[in-house]
Structure formats: structure tokens, C-alpha cells
Design an enzyme around this catalytic site. Structure first.
Site: not given
Ligand code: ATP
Ligand code: MG
Length: 461
Positions: A67, A69, A145
Site C-alpha cells: 500500500d 501511504d 516507529d
Molecule cells: P507493511 O509492509 O507491513 O505494510 P508498513 O511499515 O507499511 O509495513 P503499516 O502498518 O502499513 O506498516 O504502517 C505504515 C507506516 O506507519 C509505517 O511505515 C510507520 O511509519 C507508521 N507506523 C505504523 N505503525 C506504527 C506504530 N505502531 N508506531 C509508530 N508508527 C507506526
Molecule cells: Mg504499509
């Protein structure tokens, strides 16, 4: 590298590194059409607009993000005003979703760091339950994070902005939590699971200071909402990197906080077949995800909790309980204990129970029962589970092969085969006589390696 700039961020005290387009590998071609439209529209309307998070990380690593963002300095209401196809969601984090057919682009306003109580931010016992204070890019970065999740791709000049050293960590393949690890895990304990999951998926190491608090703070996961842990479990095990994630959870001592019963049985080391069963199930799930085939969490949970339920049932039988009641009690107990941590929705626990219950029915190869079993809506899942068990327990091989054959026959051929079935054999067939029941009990007791034996529901005939 020398054309790189270090820029003072006008809206905050800090500085960030700018990596110009010529020095990174993100091409607009690999950004989804929906995300590009949102980025351009916000930019044209005079707002800052960045691709951020997992998408930037994965694109820099040459992967394909799930996805895309977007982060912006426009407020959620200002974002909504730019798009017809936009709705605002979330209480804890207010977000805008812009919808393009099947694609949903998430747009978040920069989170701020000022915590003077004037904004909409609330914590309970250090846990962040609401966070709607807005700020600058740099403030937004430090609230994320991991450093590799806090890189921003700027649609204005196609550069990447790095306020937290994420680029260097990406190059060295390190997951590093931003800020004080203790504080950040107390704010949100699920970050520990995210560290393990992302390290497994990306084949990164977790920085020592990021992993060090797991031993002390892992138990905070017990207070995380079970529904969120269910969602996180799906990401861990059904995201295509299930086996690696499972191993990472075990290696970092986190499994015990999410799947305590499973972790206990694995740690005791009394059931070597069980470890292979779990690993084979996860490897099979990963392969299905890669091939684009559907996967169900029920099957996976059925495997993860199989030995715990068999062991619990045996323990009750040893106290003198009859096999059928012992099995029912064991299923209830194991599912109840698991539900304290991970809220497995009811529709899945029903399937888990069915997959388990059907295991003993495979042995019942009389005509009526076998035909009924073949038509059971859960036959396929239960049969796949039997195959996995047979892979680890050779005494089940004949039974598994028989059911493999059975499915390849036309119904009339199958009926004929059943008509010609030999007299029930003690190993494979139901309707146990008193003598056979005793023999089974002895076999079950003599299972020191913890082989995954059929549950004791054989009294149901
Ligand atoms: P994935 O490949 O699983 O989607 P992702 O890093 O994109 O990994 P997401 O859950 O889609 O994970 O979250 C998007 C972004 O939001 C992360 O990259 C991070 O910057 C932020 N984020 C997500 N969860 C947290 C959290 N618990 N605390 C702080 N920041 C977070
Ligand atoms: Mg993601």
C-alpha cells in the site's frame, strides 16, 4: 553524495538530509496511479505531499509495496476538500482515505510533537490512545516507529527526506526504533512485534538497543488489545513471510507473549513432530501466498494449537476422564487461553474446531461415514491438515493416501471401493471393540515424542 544537502527545517529546530533524485532508486513508474494522483493534487493545491512509510522503504529496497501511504501538511478536512472520493476515518489517528476503485490511498496529516495538552492527544499509563496533534515533517518522522519507516519521498522535487538516519539503516539492513526504546514500547507494545515481523520480511537485523528491551517489556503485550493482536497475527503469518516471522518471534522471546500455550509446548521440547508441523504449515501458507492462492487463518491456528490441545486432552484422560469429554474440555481450554491474547473471531474458531474434530473421523472408513465426510464443507481443510500430520507421523501415511485416492474416484467407484472394504482394521477403522479401545489407549500413552495422534473422539460411534 556530495550534492546531498543538509537542510534546516524552518518549522522546527532540527535538520534533515535530502537525497536528490539522482541518488536514489525510486521511480514514479513504480508508484501506484492513485497515490500519484493524490500527491500531485495536494502539491498543485499548495500543500506539501510525500510518499512515506513502508512504500518508500520497500521501493528503495527494490520491492513492491502493498500500500502507498501519503503524509501532508494539509489537515484531514483540507484533504477532503480536494477530493470527491474521500472519507475521513479513525479516532485514535484521524486519517483521510481517497478511493480509486479498488485502491485506497491513506493520507495522514503530519503528527506533531508538542504535548502541552492543548491538542487532541491522550495516553493511558504511557500508552497512546489518541494522537491528533499536527506538526511538521520532522516532528512526524520522530513519531514513526523505525528509522527505515520514516523516509519521505517528496513529489515537489522527487527527492527523499531523511530526518532520523533511515537511509543509513536501510543500507546496513537494520531495524532501529526511533527515540528511547523503553518509552516507545511502553507507548505501543505492538511495536515489538512489528520489529520482529519487518526484520523477518526484509531480512534485516534488529539493532541491539531496539531488541534489548524485549525481555523486560515483552510482557506488556498482554495488555495490548486482543483484536489488534489478531490483526497483527495475520500480518505476521499470512503476509507471505510466516515462517520467517514465527522464527523471529521465537528467537526474540516474543512468541510466549502472543501464543503462550504454543511457546510453552515448543520450549519443553517434548514434541519434535509439532515443531515440524507448525513450520510445514507456515511454509505451505507462504507458498500459497506467493502463488496468489487463498489462505485462511483458521488452518494456521489449527496447526499452531494442535499439540497443546492434544496434550491437554491426554492430561485429562490420564486423570481418568473419558476420551470424548477430555477432548471437548481440552479444545475449550486451549481456545479460551489463546483468546486472552489474540481475539480469533468466532467464524475462525468454529472452523478450527471442525478441522480438529474431523481428524478422528478420517479413521472411520465405513461406507456411510466416509461418504458423509467427503461432503463435509470442511473436508478439504481437514484433509490438508491430515496430510501435514502424515508428513510428520509416518503411521498416518496409509490413511492419508487412502483419502487422497478416494477423492480421485467417481462417486460410484468410491461407493464400490467402500463396499469392498476389508473388515475393519484396528489401526484405521472405527467401531472399536472394548479390546481395541484398550489397545488404543496404550498406544496413545506410548507417545513420548509427542507425535500428533488423532484426538480421542472415537467413542462417538
Ligand atoms: P507493511 O509492509 O507491513 O505494510 P508498513 O511499515 O507499511 O509495513 P503499516 O502498518 O502499513 O506498516 O504502517 C505504515 C507506516 O506507519 C509505517 O511505515 C510507520 O511509519 C507508521 N507506523 C505504523 N505503525 C506504527 C506504530 N505502531 N508506531 C509508530 N508508527 C507506526
Ligand atoms: Mg504499509
Amino acid at each position: 553524495m556530495n550534492s546531498e544537502r543538509i537542510v534546516q527545517d524552518a518549522s522546527s529546530d532540527g535538520s534533515f538530509r535530502i537525497i536528490p533524485r539522482a541518488q536514489h532508486s525510486i521511480s514514479r513508474k513504480s508508484i501506484s496511479p492513485g497515490a500519484l494522483r493524490v500527491l500531485y493534487r495536494l502539491h498543485e493545491a499548495g500543500y506539501q505531499a510525500f510518499l512515506v512509510g513502508g512504500a518508500v522503504r520497500d521501493l528503495l529496497l527494490g520491492g513492491h509495496p502493498k500500500d502507498f501511504d501519503i503524509a501532508t501538511n494539509a489537515t484531514p478536512e483540507q484533504v477532503r476538500a480536494q477530493f470527491r472520493n474521500c472519507r475521513l476515518i479513525g479516532r485514535r489517528f484521524r486519517l483521510a482515505h481517497v478511493v480509486f476503485g479498488r485502491e485506497i490511498v491513506e493520507v495522514a496529516t503530519f503528527r506533531g510533537s508538542s504535548d502541552d495538552g492543548s491538542g487532541d492527544r491522550h495516553s493511558i499509563d504511557g500508552r497512546l490512545v489518541r494522537d491528533n496533534v499536527y506538526g511538521s515533517l520532522e516532528e512526524d518522522a520522530v513519531r514513526r516507529d523505525f528509522t527505515v519507516n520514516a523516509l519521505y519521498y517528496d513529489i515537489a522535487d522527487f527527492s527523499v527526506r531523511d530526518a532520523v538516519g533511515g537511509m543509513a539503516d536501510l543500507e546496513h539492513r537494520v531495524m532501529r526504533l526511533i527515540g528511547d526504546p523503553q518509552l516507545r514500547y511502553r507507548e505501543d507494545p505492538v511495536r515489538m512485534l512489528r520489529a520482529a515481523r519487518l526484520a523477518a520480511k526484509l531480512r534485516f537485523e534488529i539493532a541491539p538497543e531496539t531488541a534489548a528491551p524485549f525481555a523486560l517489556l515483552g510482557s506488556l503485550l498482554a495488555d495490548a488489545p486482543p483484536a489488534r493482536l489478531f490483526d497483527e497475527s495475520l500480518k505476521l503469518f499470512l503476509g507471505g513471510y510466516g515462517l520467517a516471522s514465527f522464527r523471529a518471534l521465537e528467537r526474540y522471546g516474543l512468541l510466549q507473549h502472543v501464543f503462550p500455550v504454543t511457546a510453552r509446548v515448543l520450549a519443553e521440547g517434548t514434541a519434535p513432530h509439532f515443531r515440524s508441523l507448525v513450520e510445514q504449515t507456515l511454509a505451505g501458507t507462504d507458498a500459497r501466498v506467493r502463488e496468489g492462492k487463498p489462505v485462511t487463518p483458521a488452518f494456521l491456528f489449527a496447526a499452531i494449537l494442535w499439540e497443546p490441545v492434544c496434550a491437554a486432552s491426554q492430561a485429562l484422560i490420564d486423570t481418568g476422564m473419558d476420551a470424548s469429554s477430555a477432548w471437548t474440555h481440552a479444545v475449550d481450554r486451549v481456545l479460551h487461553e489463546q483468546a486472552q491474547r489474540v481475539a480469533i473471531p468466532r467464524r475462525f474458531t468454529i472452523t478450527i474446531e471442525e478441522i480438529w474434530a474431523l481428524q478422528s473421523r478420517f479413521a472411520q472408513r465405513t461406507k456411510k461415514r466416509a461418504l458423509r465426510l467427503l461432503e463435509h464443507p470442511r473436508f478439504r481443510a481437514a484433509y490438508d491438515f491430515l496430510l501435514l500430520r502424515a508428513g510428520e507421523s509416518p503411521e498416518l501415511a496409509e490413511l492419508a493416501a487412502w483419502w487422497t485416492d478416494a477423492q480421485q474416484l467417481r462417486p460410484d467407484e468410491f461407493a464400490e471401493r467402500l463396499g469392498a472394504m476389508p473388515a475393519p482394521s484396528p489401526l484405521t477403522d472405527a467401531a472399536p471393540t472394548a479390546k481395541r479401545k484398550r489397545a488404543r489407549r496404550r498406544r496413545r500413552k506410548a507417545r513420548p515424542e509427542g507425535g500428533v495422534e488423532t484426538p480421542a473422539t472415537d467413542t462417538s460411534d
